[in-house]
Design a protein around this motif. Structure first.
Motif, PDB file in Angstrom:
ATOM      1  N   TYR A  13       0.791  -1.365   0.024  1.00  0.00           N
ATOM      2  CA  TYR A  13       0.192  -0.030  -0.036  1.00  0.00           C
ATOM      3  C   TYR A  13       1.017   1.100   0.017  1.00  0.00           C
ATOM      4  O   TYR A  13       0.581   2.343  -0.687  1.00  0.00           O
ATOM      5  CB  TYR A  13      -0.681   0.051   1.283  1.00  0.00           C
ATOM      6  N   TRP A  14       1.934   1.202   0.958  1.00  0.00           N
ATOM      7  CA  TRP A  14       2.943   2.274   1.013  1.00  0.00           C
ATOM      8  C   TRP A  14       3.560   2.815  -0.450  1.00  0.00           C
ATOM      9  O   TRP A  14       4.033   3.801  -0.565  1.00  0.00           O
ATOM     10  CB  TRP A  14       3.732   2.216   2.062  1.00  0.00           C
ATOM     11  N   ARG A  15       3.902   1.492  -1.199  1.00  0.00           N
ATOM     12  CA  ARG A  15       4.643   2.016  -2.523  1.00  0.00           C
ATOM     13  C   ARG A  15       3.540   1.946  -3.503  1.00  0.00           C
ATOM     14  O   ARG A  15       4.031   3.039  -4.449  1.00  0.00           O
ATOM     15  CB  ARG A  15       5.356   0.729  -2.661  1.00  0.00           C
ATOM     16  N   THR A  16       2.277   1.743  -3.610  1.00  0.00           N
ATOM     17  CA  THR A  16       1.742   1.818  -4.687  1.00  0.00           C
ATOM     18  C   THR A  16       0.331   2.257  -4.789  1.00  0.00           C
ATOM     19  O   THR A  16      -0.437   2.327  -5.591  1.00  0.00           O
ATOM     20  CB  THR A  16       1.451   0.162  -5.305  1.00  0.00           C
ATOM     21  N   PRO A  59      -4.205  -1.339  -1.751  1.00  0.00           N
ATOM     22  CA  PRO A  59      -4.224  -2.196  -0.473  1.00  0.00           C
ATOM     23  C   PRO A  59      -3.965  -3.637  -0.739  1.00  0.00           C
ATOM     24  O   PRO A  59      -3.853  -4.250  -1.813  1.00  0.00           O
ATOM     25  CB  PRO A  59      -5.602  -2.067  -0.172  1.00  0.00           C
ATOM     26  N   CYS A  60      -3.470  -4.344   0.283  1.00  0.00           N
ATOM     27  CA  CYS A  60      -3.317  -5.868   0.147  1.00  0.00           C
ATOM     28  C   CYS A  60      -3.815  -6.467   1.391  1.00  0.00           C
ATOM     29  O   CYS A  60      -3.399  -7.032   2.278  1.00  0.00           O
ATOM     30  CB  CYS A  60      -1.601  -5.951   0.370  1.00  0.00           C
ATOM     31  N   PRO A  61      -5.364  -6.811   1.187  1.00  0.00           N
ATOM     32  CA  PRO A  61      -6.076  -7.271   2.299  1.00  0.00           C
ATOM     33  C   PRO A  61      -5.916  -8.889   2.264  1.00  0.00           C
ATOM     34  O   PRO A  61      -6.996  -9.651   1.731  1.00  0.00           O
ATOM     35  CB  PRO A  61      -7.499  -7.060   1.665  1.00  0.00           C
ATOM     36  N   SER A  80     -10.300  -9.563  10.461  1.00  0.00           N
ATOM     37  CA  SER A  80      -9.013  -9.543   9.881  1.00  0.00           C
ATOM     38  C   SER A  80      -9.283  -9.440   8.116  1.00  0.00           C
ATOM     39  O   SER A  80      -8.601  -8.821   7.481  1.00  0.00           O
ATOM     40  CB  SER A  80      -8.329 -10.955  10.355  1.00  0.00           C
ATOM     41  N   VAL A  81     -10.481 -10.454   7.905  1.00  0.00           N
ATOM     42  CA  VAL A  81     -10.711 -10.304   6.225  1.00  0.00           C
ATOM     43  C   VAL A  81     -11.109  -9.128   5.723  1.00  0.00           C
ATOM     44  O   VAL A  81     -11.037  -8.954   4.739  1.00  0.00           O
ATOM     45  CB  VAL A  81     -11.523 -11.823   6.076  1.00  0.00           C
ATOM     46  N   GLU A  82     -11.823  -8.329   6.786  1.00  0.00           N
ATOM     47  CA  GLU A  82     -12.421  -7.298   6.172  1.00  0.00           C
ATOM     48  C   GLU A  82     -11.360  -5.864   6.025  1.00  0.00           C
ATOM     49  O   GLU A  82     -11.774  -5.128   5.446  1.00  0.00           O
ATOM     50  CB  GLU A  82     -13.506  -6.895   6.923  1.00  0.00           C
ATOM     51  N   ILE A  83     -10.450  -6.270   6.979  1.00  0.00           N
ATOM     52  CA  ILE A  83      -9.277  -5.108   6.934  1.00  0.00           C
ATOM     53  C   ILE A  83      -8.575  -5.015   5.603  1.00  0.00           C
ATOM     54  O   ILE A  83      -8.269  -6.161   4.827  1.00  0.00           O
ATOM     55  CB  ILE A  83      -8.277  -5.330   8.308  1.00  0.00           C
ATOM     56  N   ASN A  84      -8.177  -3.938   5.009  1.00  0.00           N
ATOM     57  CA  ASN A  84      -7.575  -3.640   3.767  1.00  0.00           C
ATOM     58  C   ASN A  84      -6.012  -3.954   4.141  1.00  0.00           C
ATOM     59  O   ASN A  84      -5.387  -3.811   3.184  1.00  0.00           O
ATOM     60  CB  ASN A  84      -7.896  -2.251   3.411  1.00  0.00           C
ATOM     61  N   GLY A 114       2.960  -1.774   8.552  1.00  0.00           N
ATOM     62  CA  GLY A 114       2.113  -2.221   7.392  1.00  0.00           C
ATOM     63  C   GLY A 114       1.303  -3.621   7.954  1.00  0.00           C
ATOM     64  O   GLY A 114       0.535  -3.932   7.110  1.00  0.00           O
ATOM     65  N   LEU A 115       1.660  -4.218   8.978  1.00  0.00           N
ATOM     66  CA  LEU A 115       1.199  -5.618   9.086  1.00  0.00           C
ATOM     67  C   LEU A 115       0.256  -5.340  10.417  1.00  0.00           C
ATOM     68  O   LEU A 115       0.636  -4.743  11.315  1.00  0.00           O
ATOM     69  CB  LEU A 115       2.015  -6.446   9.536  1.00  0.00           C
TER      70      LEU A 115
END
Length: 321
Positions: free
Chosen positions: A100-103, A106-108, A157-161, A138-139
């Motif tokens: 996310y911080w690079r691009t 999001p990475c859910p 957890s699944v809903e978090i982006n 980031g984690l």
């Protein structure tokens, strides 16, 4: 009819698959076999083409999940044991955590890590990896200690982006049961007071919550009221609840099953001494497993990790100060 900690994790995955078509499961032998601990038993039959067996490569597993997340999916990846996640370490900390911080994408992904020790599991199947992953921005690191939290926090957890490392304790799989799964009460990042008290605070998480509660029961026979704080997640960490508890009791025991060096317990003490030194009536203590590889023999394993007896002894030392 009671439900176990493991069944709650299975039910949460069922609900995630049922309610969100972007969710899929990925892991070694999780489809037809149901996984090493049967946490995905029958889910491939209920949701065909959404529960997939992976190659025996944790690096490839996480890499695939990151790619799927970029394309809009919400993968749940099962590590057979948390210890094996080190093979996918690069993908977790250099790809998932930074994406996310690079691009700005999001990475859910949710990475289920069967964590902690059980008798006879030894050094390759008993480790607690939460502090290692908490080191990296980031984690999100989740450590449920109850049946209810195993269910609701997995769904959260699944809903978090953000990518979530979901540390589920193997010892609790069958040992911990509840009459039912209650309502969702607290969000990820908020600790709970598992037991109120006024003479000392134990701050802990995961399976050690139950050892702490038993130790508190033992100390009550001596007239001491021990407060137990269940962190629920170690990153984010609920510093406000910790400080409020220490303000009530004046004494702190930071407790964890992981190795001591640079761990969650060290972080707890650093935060309390930095932000709440004036609240302390005694030097803070911490109690962890021994700083050695985890032994196979059940008796050595019991001597290696904190137990009700060693926690009670540490509390008595703290209370005497």
């Amino acid at each position: 009819m009671s439900i176990t900690y493991l069944e709650a994790i299975r039910e949460a995955q069922y609900e995630a698959l049922r309610s969100d078509p972007s969710v899929f499961l990925y892991g070694q032998d999780i489809a037809t076999f149901g996984g090493a601990f049967k946490a995905t038993k029958n889910l491939s039959r209920e949701f065909p083409n959404r529960v997939f067996d992976s190659p025996i490569s944790e690096d490839a597993m996480i890499g695939m999940a990151v790619g799927a997340a970029v394309e809009g999916a919400r993968p749940i990846v099962e590590m057979q044991f948390a210890d094996f996640s080190s093979i996918g370490f690069n993908q977790i900390i250099n790809q998932a955590a930074t994406l996310y911080w690079r691009t700005n994408v999001p990475c859910p992904i949710t990475i289920r890590m069967p964590s902690g020790g059980t008798a006879g599991s030894g050094p390759f199947h008993s480790q607690s990896m939460e502090a290692i992953y908490a080191h990296y921005p980031g984690l999100v690191i989740v450590t449920p200690a109850t049946v209810e939290d195993a269910y609701w926090m997995l769904l959260d957890s699944v809903e978090i982006n953000d990518p979530v490392v979901f540390c589920e304790h193997k010892f609790l799989y069958y040992h911990l049961k509840a009459d039912r799964i209650g309502d969702r009460e607290l969000p990820i990042g908020k600790a709970r007071i598992a037991r109120p008290g006024r003479h000392a605070t134990i701050v802990t998480y995961s399976a050690m919550v139950h050892e702490a509660l038993r130790a508190a029961e033992e100390l009550q026979l001596d007239g001491y009221q021990i407060e137990v704080v269940d962190l629920r997640s170690v990153k984010p960490m609920d510093t406000d609840t910790i400080l409020a508890s220490v303000a009530r009791t004046g004494r702190l025991l930071a407790l964890g099953e992981a190795f001591p060096w640079g761990g969650v317990t060290a972080e707890i003490i650093a935060r309390v001494t930095t932000e709440g030194f004036h609240l302390l009536d005694a030097p803070p203590m911490r109690l962890n497993s021994k700083d050695t590889p985890i032994p196979y023999h059940p008796n050595l394993w019991k001597a290696h990790r904190p137990t009700t007896a060693t926690i009670a002894a540490a509390l008595r030392t703290l209370l005497r100060h």
